[in-house]
Write a protein that holds these residues in place. Structure first.
Motif, short mmCIF file in Angstrom:
data_model
loop_
_atom_site.label_atom_id
_atom_site.label_comp_id
_atom_site.label_asym_id
_atom_site.label_seq_id
_atom_site.Cartn_x
_atom_site.Cartn_y
_atom_site.Cartn_z
N ASP A 1 -10.18 -4.06 2.16
CA ASP A 1 -8.95 -4.93 2.25
C ASP A 1 -7.65 -3.71 1.75
O ASP A 1 -7.99 -2.85 1.59
CB ASP A 1 -9.18 -5.53 0.36
CG ASP A 1 -7.95 -6.69 -0.08
OD1 ASP A 1 -6.92 -7.10 1.10
OD2 ASP A 1 -7.90 -6.42 -0.51
N VAL A 2 -6.40 -4.75 2.21
CA VAL A 2 -5.38 -3.64 2.08
C VAL A 2 -5.30 -3.19 0.72
O VAL A 2 -4.46 -1.72 0.37
CB VAL A 2 -3.97 -4.58 2.95
CG1 VAL A 2 -3.04 -3.41 2.75
CG2 VAL A 2 -4.56 -5.07 3.61
N TYR A 3 -5.31 -3.75 -0.04
CA TYR A 3 -5.20 -3.09 -1.96
C TYR A 3 -6.89 -2.81 -2.45
O TYR A 3 -7.53 -3.91 -2.55
CB TYR A 3 -4.17 -4.48 -2.81
CG TYR A 3 -3.55 -5.19 -2.09
CD1 TYR A 3 -2.29 -4.09 -1.64
CD2 TYR A 3 -3.18 -6.49 -1.22
CE1 TYR A 3 -0.65 -4.64 -1.25
CE2 TYR A 3 -1.86 -6.44 -0.37
CZ TYR A 3 -1.12 -5.12 -0.21
OH TYR A 3 0.61 -6.22 -0.06
N GLY A 186 -1.82 3.81 5.91
CA GLY A 186 -2.17 4.29 5.68
C GLY A 186 -1.93 4.77 4.12
O GLY A 186 -2.53 4.82 3.12
N ALA A 187 -0.90 5.53 4.53
CA ALA A 187 0.26 6.47 3.33
C ALA A 187 0.10 5.18 1.92
O ALA A 187 -0.34 5.22 1.23
CB ALA A 187 1.30 6.62 4.02
N LYS A 188 0.81 4.00 2.12
CA LYS A 188 0.69 2.19 1.21
C LYS A 188 -0.70 2.36 0.85
O LYS A 188 -0.63 2.75 -0.56
CB LYS A 188 1.32 1.07 2.08
CG LYS A 188 2.33 1.23 2.82
CD LYS A 188 2.42 -0.19 3.60
CE LYS A 188 3.63 -0.42 3.44
NZ LYS A 188 4.48 -1.91 3.75
N TYR A 189 -1.15 2.54 1.16
CA TYR A 189 -2.84 2.12 0.76
C TYR A 189 -3.10 3.41 -0.66
O TYR A 189 -3.78 2.97 -1.87
CB TYR A 189 -4.02 2.58 1.44
CG TYR A 189 -5.58 1.76 0.98
CD1 TYR A 189 -6.15 0.73 0.71
CD2 TYR A 189 -6.44 2.74 0.65
CE1 TYR A 189 -6.75 0.54 0.67
CE2 TYR A 189 -7.57 2.57 0.26
CZ TYR A 189 -7.94 1.11 0.21
OH TYR A 189 -8.97 0.93 -1.03
N GLU A 190 -3.51 4.94 0.13
CA GLU A 190 -3.44 5.88 -0.73
C GLU A 190 -2.42 5.38 -1.80
O GLU A 190 -2.52 6.14 -3.16
CB GLU A 190 -2.96 7.41 -0.78
CG GLU A 190 -3.89 7.37 0.73
CD GLU A 190 -4.14 9.06 1.60
OE1 GLU A 190 -3.63 10.15 0.76
OE2 GLU A 190 -3.33 9.67 2.20
N MET A 195 -1.34 4.39 -8.16
CA MET A 195 -1.38 3.73 -8.94
C MET A 195 -2.43 3.55 -10.47
O MET A 195 -2.37 3.18 -11.14
CB MET A 195 -0.20 2.33 -8.35
CG MET A 195 0.89 2.99 -7.86
SD MET A 195 2.24 2.05 -6.44
CE MET A 195 1.60 0.25 -8.00
N ASN A 196 -3.37 2.87 -9.44
CA ASN A 196 -4.75 2.26 -10.00
C ASN A 196 -4.93 3.68 -10.49
O ASN A 196 -5.46 3.07 -11.99
CB ASN A 196 -5.36 2.07 -8.84
CG ASN A 196 -5.58 0.30 -8.60
OD1 ASN A 196 -4.42 -0.26 -8.57
ND2 ASN A 196 -5.82 -0.14 -7.30
N GLU A 197 -4.74 5.10 -9.92
CA GLU A 197 -5.77 5.57 -10.47
C GLU A 197 -4.18 5.90 -12.33
O GLU A 197 -5.27 6.13 -13.76
CB GLU A 197 -5.35 7.24 -10.22
CG GLU A 197 -6.31 6.69 -9.12
CD GLU A 197 -6.42 8.71 -7.69
OE1 GLU A 197 -6.14 9.42 -8.24
OE2 GLU A 197 -7.56 8.35 -6.98
N LEU A 198 -3.52 6.08 -12.17
CA LEU A 198 -2.95 6.00 -13.56
C LEU A 198 -2.59 5.52 -13.93
O LEU A 198 -2.68 5.45 -15.29
CB LEU A 198 -1.45 6.17 -12.80
CG LEU A 198 -0.28 7.34 -11.43
CD1 LEU A 198 0.93 7.29 -10.85
CD2 LEU A 198 -0.89 9.06 -12.39
N VAL A 199 -2.89 3.79 -13.92
CA VAL A 199 -2.81 3.40 -14.88
C VAL A 199 -4.89 2.78 -15.69
O VAL A 199 -4.36 3.04 -16.33
CB VAL A 199 -2.34 1.19 -15.04
CG1 VAL A 199 -1.29 1.46 -14.16
CG2 VAL A 199 -3.51 0.89 -13.10
N GLY A 217 -0.69 -8.33 -4.28
CA GLY A 217 -1.56 -7.25 -4.06
C GLY A 217 -2.26 -6.15 -5.18
O GLY A 217 -3.12 -5.93 -5.58
N CYS A 218 -1.01 -5.93 -6.11
CA CYS A 218 -1.09 -4.81 -6.85
C CYS A 218 -0.98 -5.38 -8.46
O CYS A 218 -1.31 -4.25 -9.44
CB CYS A 218 0.14 -3.50 -6.17
SG CYS A 218 -0.12 -2.76 -5.13
N CYS A 219 0.35 -6.10 -8.55
CA CYS A 219 0.00 -6.53 -10.46
C CYS A 219 -0.70 -7.59 -10.51
O CYS A 219 -1.39 -8.11 -10.12
CB CYS A 219 2.07 -7.32 -10.13
SG CYS A 219 2.69 -6.75 -9.55
#
Length: 252
Positions: A1-3, A186-190, A195-199, A217-219
């Motif tokens: 998945d992209v997200y 690729g950089a977007k996914y990273e 962002m996920n790690e930070l929250v 996909g992110c929020c």
């Protein structure tokens, strides 16, 4: 998945914005974000999203508005006061506001933390180098070394350097304006993974994006603006492009 999937406990309200207004640009903007939450700000071009967050972070003046972090009212009238209070923003215009292109990666990452790293006006170099190295590695910046000039990097790696700079300032709330604009998949996914790690570590993120799929996909929740006003708040369970567009075009 992209997200990348995120499994994160959502805590109490960590960030609250109350009654931000500025002439005709935006009126009575109020929203909350919890610890461990990624909040989206959606809207069409000209909705006033960037103008509001710039004022919240002390980059632009406004007529009224209050900011609370962890329940405490904080002074964010200037960028340095906002940073001191744990509120930072990664701006949309990387080249203009994000980094010093001719400076090295090392100097760029340290930029927002020089006050903390200095004693009697002198920077403690060993402490600086150690911390910069940590964030350079953590953001997985692809570069020959930390003495590389930032302008030579790809857009995605420039964005990671900006992230590293603000993370080194130890923020509690991170505002991201178009964080993946102009960078490859690729950089977007990273960046989504970071962002996920930070929250997951308890930070709160507020994100502006013109790409609806990215917000969906992110929020965890999305606030929608139209012509300077908040027109809707959408929970993850009700996410759909139709719902967001309904509010973004002024629907109540």
């Amino acid at each position: 998945d992209v997200y990348p999937a995120r499994n994160c406990a959502i805590g109490d309200v960590a960030f609250e914005v109350k009654n931000f207004s500025c002439g005709k640009l935006y009126q009575n903007i109020s929203f909350t974000a919890r610890k461990g939450e990624i909040i989206g700000l959606a809207g069409l071009v000209g909705a006033g999203r960037t103008e509001v967050v710039r004022a919240i972070c002390g980059m632009d003046p406004c007529d009224s508005g209050e900011v609370f972090i962890d329940g405490k009212k904080v002074d964010c009238k200037t960028v340095s006061r906002a940073v001191d209070n744990g509120l930072v923003m990664v701006t949309e215009d990387r080249r203009k506001y994000g980094f010093a292109p001719l400076a090295t990666i090392k100097d760029n990452i340290a930029l927002a933390s020089l006050k903390r790293l200095s004693k009697w006006g002198f920077v403690k170099d060993r402490k600086k180098d150690k911390e910069v190295e940590y964030y350079f590695q953590r953001m997985r910046v692809k570069a020959p070394g930390m003495d590389t000039q930032v302008y030579t990097l790809s857009g995605g790696n420039q964005q990671k350097v900006i992230f590293a700079k603000w993370l080194m300032a130890h923020p509690r709330v991170l505002i991201l304006d178009e964080p993946t604009r102009g960078i490859d998949v690729g950089a977007k996914y990273e960046i989504y993974k970071i962002m996920n790690e930070l929250v997951e570590e308890g930070m709160t993120i507020v994100m502006i994006s013109s790409e609806l799929p990215e917000l969906l996909g992110c929020c965890d929740r999305i606030y929608v603006m139209c012509q300077g006003r908040l027109t809707g708040e959408v929970d993850k369970a009700e996410f759909s492009q139709e719902t967001i567009m309904h509010y973004a075009t002024g629907g109540k």
